[in-house]
Design a protein around this motif. Structure first.
Motif, PDB file in Angstrom:
ATOM      1  N   MET A   1    -113.779  22.767  41.927  1.00  0.00           N
ATOM      2  CA  MET A   1    -113.741  23.291  40.679  1.00  0.00           C
ATOM      3  C   MET A   1    -112.472  22.858  40.002  1.00  0.00           C
ATOM      4  O   MET A   1    -111.681  23.706  40.321  1.00  0.00           O
ATOM      5  CB  MET A   1    -114.341  24.301  40.528  1.00  0.00           C
ATOM      6  CG  MET A   1    -114.737  24.755  39.010  1.00  0.00           C
ATOM      7  SD  MET A   1    -115.574  26.133  38.791  1.00  0.00           S
ATOM      8  CE  MET A   1    -116.371  26.660  36.862  1.00  0.00           C
ATOM      9  N   GLN A   2    -112.653  22.254  38.814  1.00  0.00           N
ATOM     10  CA  GLN A   2    -111.641  21.814  38.189  1.00  0.00           C
ATOM     11  C   GLN A   2    -111.320  22.692  37.875  1.00  0.00           C
ATOM     12  O   GLN A   2    -112.171  23.687  36.750  1.00  0.00           O
ATOM     13  CB  GLN A   2    -112.151  20.482  37.195  1.00  0.00           C
ATOM     14  CG  GLN A   2    -110.439  20.135  36.670  1.00  0.00           C
ATOM     15  CD  GLN A   2    -110.697  18.932  35.712  1.00  0.00           C
ATOM     16  OE1 GLN A   2    -112.665  18.897  34.841  1.00  0.00           O
ATOM     17  NE2 GLN A   2    -109.967  18.150  34.903  1.00  0.00           N
ATOM     18  N   LYS A   3    -109.775  23.377  37.465  1.00  0.00           N
ATOM     19  CA  LYS A   3    -109.490  24.722  36.671  1.00  0.00           C
ATOM     20  C   LYS A   3    -109.495  24.337  34.993  1.00  0.00           C
ATOM     21  O   LYS A   3    -108.931  22.644  34.746  1.00  0.00           O
ATOM     22  CB  LYS A   3    -108.238  25.330  36.759  1.00  0.00           C
ATOM     23  CG  LYS A   3    -108.006  25.509  38.300  1.00  0.00           C
ATOM     24  CD  LYS A   3    -106.659  25.942  38.265  1.00  0.00           C
ATOM     25  CE  LYS A   3    -106.657  26.980  39.589  1.00  0.00           C
ATOM     26  NZ  LYS A   3    -104.811  27.221  40.089  1.00  0.00           N
ATOM     27  N   ARG A   4    -109.486  25.203  34.468  1.00  0.00           N
ATOM     28  CA  ARG A   4    -109.712  25.007  32.963  1.00  0.00           C
ATOM     29  C   ARG A   4    -108.145  25.730  32.309  1.00  0.00           C
ATOM     30  O   ARG A   4    -107.430  26.668  33.049  1.00  0.00           O
ATOM     31  CB  ARG A   4    -110.539  25.634  32.161  1.00  0.00           C
ATOM     32  CG  ARG A   4    -112.463  25.196  32.123  1.00  0.00           C
ATOM     33  CD  ARG A   4    -112.832  26.147  31.970  1.00  0.00           C
ATOM     34  NE  ARG A   4    -113.302  25.864  31.137  1.00  0.00           N
ATOM     35  CZ  ARG A   4    -114.487  26.104  30.289  1.00  0.00           C
ATOM     36  NH1 ARG A   4    -114.709  27.492  30.006  1.00  0.00           N
ATOM     37  NH2 ARG A   4    -115.103  25.110  28.786  1.00  0.00           N
ATOM     38  N   LYS A   5    -107.727  24.635  31.531  1.00  0.00           N
ATOM     39  CA  LYS A   5    -106.328  25.272  30.372  1.00  0.00           C
ATOM     40  C   LYS A   5    -106.779  26.314  29.034  1.00  0.00           C
ATOM     41  O   LYS A   5    -107.753  25.726  28.622  1.00  0.00           O
ATOM     42  CB  LYS A   5    -105.992  23.822  30.118  1.00  0.00           C
ATOM     43  CG  LYS A   5    -104.249  24.698  29.578  1.00  0.00           C
ATOM     44  CD  LYS A   5    -104.116  22.920  28.994  1.00  0.00           C
ATOM     45  CE  LYS A   5    -102.262  23.436  28.184  1.00  0.00           C
ATOM     46  NZ  LYS A   5    -101.461  22.301  27.695  1.00  0.00           N
ATOM     47  N   LEU A   6    -105.951  26.893  30.150  1.00  0.00           N
ATOM     48  CA  LEU A   6    -106.357  28.242  28.628  1.00  0.00           C
ATOM     49  C   LEU A   6    -105.439  28.297  27.762  1.00  0.00           C
ATOM     50  O   LEU A   6    -104.610  27.533  27.486  1.00  0.00           O
ATOM     51  CB  LEU A   6    -105.898  29.625  29.357  1.00  0.00           C
ATOM     52  CG  LEU A   6    -106.980  30.363  30.376  1.00  0.00           C
ATOM     53  CD1 LEU A   6    -106.083  31.825  30.983  1.00  0.00           C
ATOM     54  CD2 LEU A   6    -108.254  30.551  29.801  1.00  0.00           C
ATOM     55  N   ASN A   7    -106.654  28.216  26.203  1.00  0.00           N
ATOM     56  CA  ASN A   7    -105.434  28.035  24.695  1.00  0.00           C
ATOM     57  C   ASN A   7    -105.833  29.674  24.524  1.00  0.00           C
ATOM     58  O   ASN A   7    -106.683  29.672  24.165  1.00  0.00           O
ATOM     59  CB  ASN A   7    -106.450  26.942  24.201  1.00  0.00           C
ATOM     60  CG  ASN A   7    -105.329  26.501  23.206  1.00  0.00           C
ATOM     61  OD1 ASN A   7    -104.557  27.176  23.221  1.00  0.00           O
ATOM     62  ND2 ASN A   7    -105.974  25.375  22.462  1.00  0.00           N
ATOM     63  N   TYR A   8    -104.517  29.854  23.635  1.00  0.00           N
ATOM     64  CA  TYR A   8    -104.512  30.731  23.047  1.00  0.00           C
ATOM     65  C   TYR A   8    -103.646  30.512  21.475  1.00  0.00           C
ATOM     66  O   TYR A   8    -103.560  30.109  21.176  1.00  0.00           O
ATOM     67  CB  TYR A   8    -103.530  31.662  23.156  1.00  0.00           C
ATOM     68  CG  TYR A   8    -103.328  32.841  24.835  1.00  0.00           C
ATOM     69  CD1 TYR A   8    -105.000  33.907  24.952  1.00  0.00           C
ATOM     70  CD2 TYR A   8    -103.727  32.300  25.897  1.00  0.00           C
ATOM     71  CE1 TYR A   8    -105.304  34.182  26.110  1.00  0.00           C
ATOM     72  CE2 TYR A   8    -103.691  32.352  26.890  1.00  0.00           C
ATOM     73  CZ  TYR A   8    -104.932  33.602  27.119  1.00  0.00           C
ATOM     74  OH  TYR A   8    -105.114  33.765  28.549  1.00  0.00           O
ATOM     75  N   ARG A   9    -104.822  31.366  20.965  1.00  0.00           N
ATOM     76  CA  ARG A   9    -104.513  31.134  19.040  1.00  0.00           C
ATOM     77  C   ARG A   9    -104.972  32.257  18.416  1.00  0.00           C
ATOM     78  O   ARG A   9    -105.369  33.228  18.854  1.00  0.00           O
ATOM     79  CB  ARG A   9    -105.319  30.839  18.246  1.00  0.00           C
ATOM     80  CG  ARG A   9    -105.755  29.424  18.217  1.00  0.00           C
ATOM     81  CD  ARG A   9    -106.353  28.537  18.294  1.00  0.00           C
ATOM     82  NE  ARG A   9    -106.325  27.083  18.524  1.00  0.00           N
ATOM     83  CZ  ARG A   9    -107.492  25.754  17.773  1.00  0.00           C
ATOM     84  NH1 ARG A   9    -108.620  26.526  17.785  1.00  0.00           N
ATOM     85  NH2 ARG A   9    -107.682  24.735  18.387  1.00  0.00           N
ATOM     86  N   ILE A  10    -103.078  32.962  18.132  1.00  0.00           N
ATOM     87  CA  ILE A  10    -103.126  34.229  17.173  1.00  0.00           C
ATOM     88  C   ILE A  10    -103.230  34.030  15.729  1.00  0.00           C
ATOM     89  O   ILE A  10    -101.864  33.241  15.347  1.00  0.00           O
ATOM     90  CB  ILE A  10    -101.766  34.697  18.201  1.00  0.00           C
ATOM     91  CG1 ILE A  10    -101.933  35.401  19.865  1.00  0.00           C
ATOM     92  CG2 ILE A  10    -101.820  35.995  16.783  1.00  0.00           C
ATOM     93  CD1 ILE A  10    -100.390  35.566  20.316  1.00  0.00           C
TER      94      ILE A  10
END
Length: 58
Positions: free
Chosen positions: A1-10
Motif C-alpha cells: 500500500m502506498q503511503k499518503r503524504k500528510l498535508n496540514y493547513r492552519i
C-alpha cells in the motif's frame, strides 16, 4: 500500500505580532524552570569565585 503524504493547513486569524507574543509566552512558561536553574548555577559559581578570591587575599 502506498503511503499518503500528510498535508496540514492552519488558519491563524491573529496578527503576526500577536502570534509571536503568544508563542513567546508559551516558550517562557515551558522553559522557566530551566532558566531558574541556570541563573541559580551562575549565582553559585560567582559566590564560589568570590570566596576563592577572598581566601587568596588573607
Amino acid at each position: 500500500m502506498q503511503k499518503r503524504k500528510l498535508n496540514y493547513r492552519i488558519h491563524n486569524p491573529n496578527s503576526v505580532v500577536a502570534t509571536a507574543d503568544y508563542i513567546l509566552k508559551i516558550l517562557i512558561d515551558a522553559n522557566s524552570e530551566k532558566v531558574e536553574k541556570a541563573i541559580q548555577a551562575a549565582a553559585d559559581q560567582v559566590d564560589r569565585e568570590k570566596e576563592c578570591d577572598e581566601g587568596d587575599s588573607a
